[in-house]
Design an enzyme around this catalytic site. Structure first.
Site, PDB file in Angstrom:
ATOM      1  CB  ILE A   1      12.444  -9.731   5.274  1.00  0.00           C
ATOM      2  CG1 ILE A   1      13.242  -8.421   5.183  1.00  0.00           C
ATOM      3  CG2 ILE A   1      11.836  -9.922   6.673  1.00  0.00           C
ATOM      4  CD1 ILE A   1      12.473  -7.152   5.466  1.00  0.00           C
TER       5      ILE A   1
ATOM      6  CB  ILE B   1      13.621   5.548  -0.483  1.00  0.00           C
ATOM      7  CG1 ILE B   1      12.254   6.123  -0.077  1.00  0.00           C
ATOM      8  CG2 ILE B   1      13.539   4.868  -1.854  1.00  0.00           C
ATOM      9  CD1 ILE B   1      11.800   7.299  -0.945  1.00  0.00           C
TER      10      ILE B   1
ATOM     11  CB  SER C   1       6.693   0.077   6.152  1.00  0.00           C
ATOM     12  OG  SER C   1       6.772   1.049   7.152  1.00  0.00           O
TER      13      SER C   1
ATOM     14  CB  CYS D   1       0.332  -1.956   1.422  1.00  0.00           C
ATOM     15  SG  CYS D   1       0.716  -1.072  -0.079  1.00  0.00           S
TER      16      CYS D   1
ATOM     17  CG  ASP E   1      13.468  -2.887   0.778  1.00  0.00           C
ATOM     18  OD1 ASP E   1      12.478  -2.343   1.307  1.00  0.00           O
ATOM     19  OD2 ASP E   1      13.448  -3.336  -0.391  1.00  0.00           O
TER      20      ASP E   1
END
Ligand SMILES: C[S@@+](CC[C@H](N)C(=O)[O-])C[C@H]1O[C@@H](n2cnc3c(N)ncnc32)[C@H](O)[C@@H]1O
Length: 303
Positions: A50, A10, A69, A72, A28
């Protein structure tokens, strides 16, 4: 300085940048993330896997700084901790290859604490050494910037031209949660989506964190905040108009404020609270991003 915002979600990075930076493009795979991003920023946003991007495609953006980022989950305690073997780590590994091949001027990688003991960290460190990047790493958290929300994250900054020191931020006292809560007008938007009943709180008493408006610390909320009952974020205890104790989740707008997003950031109509929580729980603390970018600016000023 031109930034390529990889795993843009976002747009915490786009939200944190000052005039001296330009977002060359954001990438994204998530369409809902793009909808929210588009409601706030108008630069290029590609919804792409990606892992499928070629070096040529990545190089065409002409970015000086690649901010990444990546997901995770491969590295979290709650995930299976397969690290680089997890299929979700593949797009990150594709970017690692592209870094070695294209050698952009600077890289920032953000992830959960624990990443620094993973094979992925060993892999990118080797690339930094082979490609003559100098790097610094630090653990930063929203709480360091006065936000009452724990979100410790690992950051590494690597640069080919000059050494970027990640200095510690100055201490800021934590603010109470009440400063981050919706007004009664704002709260109407989330009516029926944030409340939980008292029986729920009794049932999960041992696994949930309950806070009140005076609290100066809430738990890190995850993308599962609207779905998983435990270990995904804090619950707010409040009194209704009859003076009875009630409990609710922190709304998406409150969660955004706890991540340091400003009041001008919009959540567009058409998505549910649960869809927003999923996106916001994946996002990045805005003052942490600002601090890292400030370290770049500081280095340039000192030259
Ligand atoms: C930890 S979040 C980063 C969020 C983001 N920085 C923000 O400010 O909201 C990881 C992001 O990676 C995206 N993602 C996961 N796998 C991807 C893939 N294979 N290709 C592109 N994006 C991917 C997710 O949709 C998610 O938005």
């Amino acid at each position: 300085m031109k930034i390529l915002e990889l795993f843009a979600g976002i747009g915490a990075v786009a939200h944190a940048v000052s005039e001296r930076y330009e977002i060359a493009a954001a990438i994204d795979i998530n369409e809902n993330a793009k909808t929210v991003y588009r409601a706030n920023f108008d630069h290029r946003y590609l919804t792409r896997e990606i892992a499928s991007l070629s070096d040529d495609e990545l190089g065409e953006f002409g970015a000086d700084l690649w901010w990444m980022s990546p997901p995770c989950q491969p590295f979290t305690r709650r995930g299976k901790q397969q690290g680089a073997d997890d299929p979700r780590a593949q797009p990150m590994l594709r970017v690692f290859d592209a870094i070695e091949n294209l050698q952009p001027k600077a890289i920032v990688l953000e992830n959960v604490v624990g990443f620094e003991s993973s094979p992925a960290w060993a892999a990118i460190r080797e690339i930094f050494v082979r490609a003559s990047y100098r790097y610094h790493r630090a653990q930063l958290c929203s709480t360091m910037f006065g936000l009452p929300n724990a979100r410790p994250r690992f950051f590494v900054v690597a640069s080919r031209d000059e050494e970027i020191e990640l200095s510690p931020p100055p201490f800021v006292a934590p603010e109470p949660l009440v400063n981050f809560l919706d007004s009664s007008e704002q709260a109407k938007r989330w009516h029926g989506q944030v409340e939980v009943d008292s029986a729920f709180v009794c049932k999960y008493e041992d696994g949930i964190n309950v806070v009140d408006q005076k609290s100066t610390l809430t738990r890190c909320f995850t993308s599962a905040y609207g779905k998983s009952h435990v270990q995904s974020g804090s619950y707010l205890k409040f009194q209704n108009s009859n003076g009875q104790n009630r409990f609710r989740r922190l709304s998406p707008t409150e969660s955004l404020r706890l991540l340091g997003f400003s009041s001008c950031y919009q959540l567009p109509d058409g998505l549910s609270a649960r869809q927003f929580w999923k996106l916001i729980g994946n996002s990045v603390s805005v003052p942490c991003v600002g601090h890292v970018l400030g370290c770049f600016a500081q280095t340039t000023r000192n030259r």
